[in-house]
Design an enzyme around this catalytic site. Sequence first.
Site, PDB file in Angstrom:
ATOM      1  NE  ARG A  21      -3.751  -2.188   2.582  1.00 46.40           N
ATOM      2  CZ  ARG A  21      -3.583  -3.427   3.046  1.00 46.40           C
ATOM      3  NH1 ARG A  21      -2.394  -3.823   3.475  1.00 46.40           N
ATOM      4  NH2 ARG A  21      -4.592  -4.286   3.080  1.00 46.40           N
ATOM      5  CG  ASP A  42      -7.381  -4.042   8.288  1.00 49.73           C
ATOM      6  OD1 ASP A  42      -7.515  -4.372   7.088  1.00 49.73           O
ATOM      7  OD2 ASP A  42      -6.726  -3.053   8.651  1.00 49.73           O
ATOM      8  NE  ARG A  98     -10.100  -7.877   3.495  1.00 45.83           N
ATOM      9  CZ  ARG A  98      -9.526  -6.953   2.741  1.00 45.83           C
ATOM     10  NH1 ARG A  98      -8.454  -6.313   3.176  1.00 45.83           N
ATOM     11  NH2 ARG A  98      -9.993  -6.683   1.543  1.00 45.83           N
ATOM     12  CG  HIS A 128      -5.395  -0.402   6.110  1.00 51.03           C
ATOM     13  ND1 HIS A 128      -6.099  -1.554   6.310  1.00 51.03           N
ATOM     14  CD2 HIS A 128      -5.535  -0.114   4.790  1.00 51.03           C
ATOM     15  CE1 HIS A 128      -6.643  -1.953   5.173  1.00 51.03           C
ATOM     16  NE2 HIS A 128      -6.306  -1.088   4.232  1.00 51.03           N
TER      17      HIS A 128
HETATM   18  P1  NAI Z   1     -10.254   2.161  -8.679  1.00 48.85           P
HETATM   19  O1  NAI Z   1      -9.115   2.379  -9.608  1.00 48.85           O
HETATM   20  O2  NAI Z   1     -11.273   1.133  -9.022  1.00 48.85           O
HETATM   21  O3  NAI Z   1     -11.018   3.551  -8.439  1.00 48.85           O
HETATM   22  C1  NAI Z   1     -10.357   4.752  -8.171  1.00 48.85           C
HETATM   23  C2  NAI Z   1     -11.105   5.848  -8.916  1.00 48.85           C
HETATM   24  O4  NAI Z   1     -10.538   7.102  -8.530  1.00 48.85           O
HETATM   25  C3  NAI Z   1     -10.989   5.754 -10.440  1.00 48.85           C
HETATM   26  O5  NAI Z   1     -12.282   5.657 -11.019  1.00 48.85           O
HETATM   27  C4  NAI Z   1     -10.280   7.035 -10.847  1.00 48.85           C
HETATM   28  O6  NAI Z   1     -10.706   7.564 -12.085  1.00 48.85           O
HETATM   29  C5  NAI Z   1     -10.640   7.948  -9.684  1.00 48.85           C
HETATM   30  N1  NAI Z   1      -9.738   9.087  -9.529  1.00 48.85           N
HETATM   31  C6  NAI Z   1      -8.396   9.130  -9.670  1.00 48.85           C
HETATM   32  N2  NAI Z   1      -7.960  10.382  -9.451  1.00 48.85           N
HETATM   33  C7  NAI Z   1      -9.043  11.144  -9.164  1.00 48.85           C
HETATM   34  C8  NAI Z   1      -9.218  12.503  -8.825  1.00 48.85           C
HETATM   35  N3  NAI Z   1      -8.200  13.352  -8.748  1.00 48.85           N
HETATM   36  N4  NAI Z   1     -10.480  12.923  -8.587  1.00 48.85           N
HETATM   37  C9  NAI Z   1     -11.530  12.081  -8.665  1.00 48.85           C
HETATM   38  N5  NAI Z   1     -11.411  10.785  -8.981  1.00 48.85           N
HETATM   39  C10 NAI Z   1     -10.179  10.323  -9.223  1.00 48.85           C
HETATM   40  O7  NAI Z   1      -9.607   1.848  -7.240  1.00 48.85           O
HETATM   41  P2  NAI Z   1     -10.335   1.168  -5.972  1.00 48.85           P
HETATM   42  O8  NAI Z   1     -10.125  -0.277  -6.004  1.00 48.85           O
HETATM   43  O9  NAI Z   1     -11.693   1.708  -5.864  1.00 48.85           O
HETATM   44  O10 NAI Z   1      -9.409   1.732  -4.781  1.00 48.85           O
HETATM   45  C11 NAI Z   1      -9.433   3.114  -4.470  1.00 48.85           C
HETATM   46  C12 NAI Z   1      -8.420   3.414  -3.375  1.00 48.85           C
HETATM   47  O11 NAI Z   1      -8.848   2.828  -2.146  1.00 48.85           O
HETATM   48  C13 NAI Z   1      -7.009   2.860  -3.633  1.00 48.85           C
HETATM   49  O12 NAI Z   1      -6.027   3.778  -3.199  1.00 48.85           O
HETATM   50  C14 NAI Z   1      -6.982   1.597  -2.782  1.00 48.85           C
HETATM   51  O13 NAI Z   1      -5.670   1.221  -2.439  1.00 48.85           O
HETATM   52  C15 NAI Z   1      -7.779   2.062  -1.593  1.00 48.85           C
HETATM   53  N6  NAI Z   1      -8.358   1.009  -0.766  1.00 48.85           N
HETATM   54  C16 NAI Z   1      -8.337   1.216   0.575  1.00 48.85           C
HETATM   55  C17 NAI Z   1      -8.902   0.303   1.439  1.00 48.85           C
HETATM   56  C18 NAI Z   1      -8.872   0.563   2.911  1.00 48.85           C
HETATM   57  O14 NAI Z   1      -9.210  -0.327   3.686  1.00 48.85           O
HETATM   58  N7  NAI Z   1      -8.504   1.754   3.353  1.00 48.85           N
HETATM   59  C19 NAI Z   1      -9.515  -0.935   0.933  1.00 48.85           C
HETATM   60  C20 NAI Z   1      -9.519  -1.035  -0.508  1.00 48.85           C
HETATM   61  C21 NAI Z   1      -8.959  -0.083  -1.325  1.00 48.85           C
END
Ligand code: NAI
Length: 308
Positions: free
Chosen positions: A88, A148, A151, A175
């Site tokens: 991450r 977490d 899970r 995390h």
């Molecule tokens: P994804 O790639 O499916 O979606 C991210 C979206 O953000 C994309 O549609 C993209 O176009 C958009 N985006 C990028 N820059 C942007 C901006 N400046 N303004 C508006 N939209 C923008 O990724 P996903 O799987 O949804 O993951 C998103 C984030 O969440 C990642 O950083 C991932 O690592 C994190 N994550 C965190 C978790 C946690 O427990 N904290 C769990 C799962 C994911």
Amino acid sequence: MKVTIVGAGAVGASCAEYIAIKNFASEVVLVDIKEDYAEGKAMDLMQTSSLLGFDTRITGSTNDYSKTANSDIAVITSGIPRKPGMTREELIGINADIVKSVSASLIEHSPNVTLIVVSNPMDTMTYLVHKTTDLPKNKIIGMGGALDSARFKYRLSEALDAPQSDIDGMVIGGHSDTGMVPLTRLATRNSVPVSKFISKERIDEVSEATKVGGATLTKMLGTSAWYAPGAAVSSLVQAIACDQKKMFPCSALLEGEYGLSDLCIGVPVILGKNGIEKIVELELDDAEKSKLKESAEGVSKVNDLLDL
Ligand code: NAI
């Protein structure tokens, strides 16, 4: 109750879906930088409304933050997710710029918003929002521990061959694969310690499987997971929106709690209409304290990479 979700990707859209299904918000606005993407996701979700029986109005916007004005709660999922083999922490460069500009735009249009940060590395992104905005600390919440812990409960239920509703357990700390601290000593099945049901070796296996829970799914799916992350975020949003006073481990700014300060890390908090209403200090034993300290050192090292 108006909720904005920035990032209409896997996690953001899943979160919007669960919020709508739970039917507690009047309005959900999805925002994405990709042309028409949030509008498309919103339209697709709205076409499930009559099938699933919710009244939440979901709309989409391509980076027009005026549409998010007067949001009560906003979720930041914008950024890149990790690919198999990535940590991450490797996402920090790109995601820090995105989280900084997105949080500023959100606050400009909704000065009283409560922010939930999801983008990784989440503890550092949450700290970044504290450092670069004027929002009070109770209104900046990082989501990681709720996922977490879900899970952890899943792994425990499999090991004990028990339904998840009988299992209680919590993961605190950072995390990350190395930062999570599953509190195995406090995990229970109907208030009975899990050590009554499974061996110490099995408990250690559960703990390890929990810590690499995200990485395991990233390898299987080719990208990071979205159902459980979306569900976890929706639970935090609901707790705040409905003033539930529920306890979740969340990344919160610590100022002396647990002997730690000047970082955001996962600790149990009470969530209600004021965001983080209380940080709960658990009585940790020496081993747990030293694991949390080590985890905090790891988070601080990643924070040092921020260009503040
Ligand atoms: P994804 O790639 O499916 O979606 C991210 C979206 O953000 C994309 O549609 C993209 O176009 C958009 N985006 C990028 N820059 C942007 C901006 N400046 N303004 C508006 N939209 C923008 O990724 P996903 O799987 O949804 O993951 C998103 C984030 O969440 C990642 O950083 C991932 O690592 C994190 N994550 C965190 C978790 C946690 O427990 N904290 C769990 C799962 C994911």
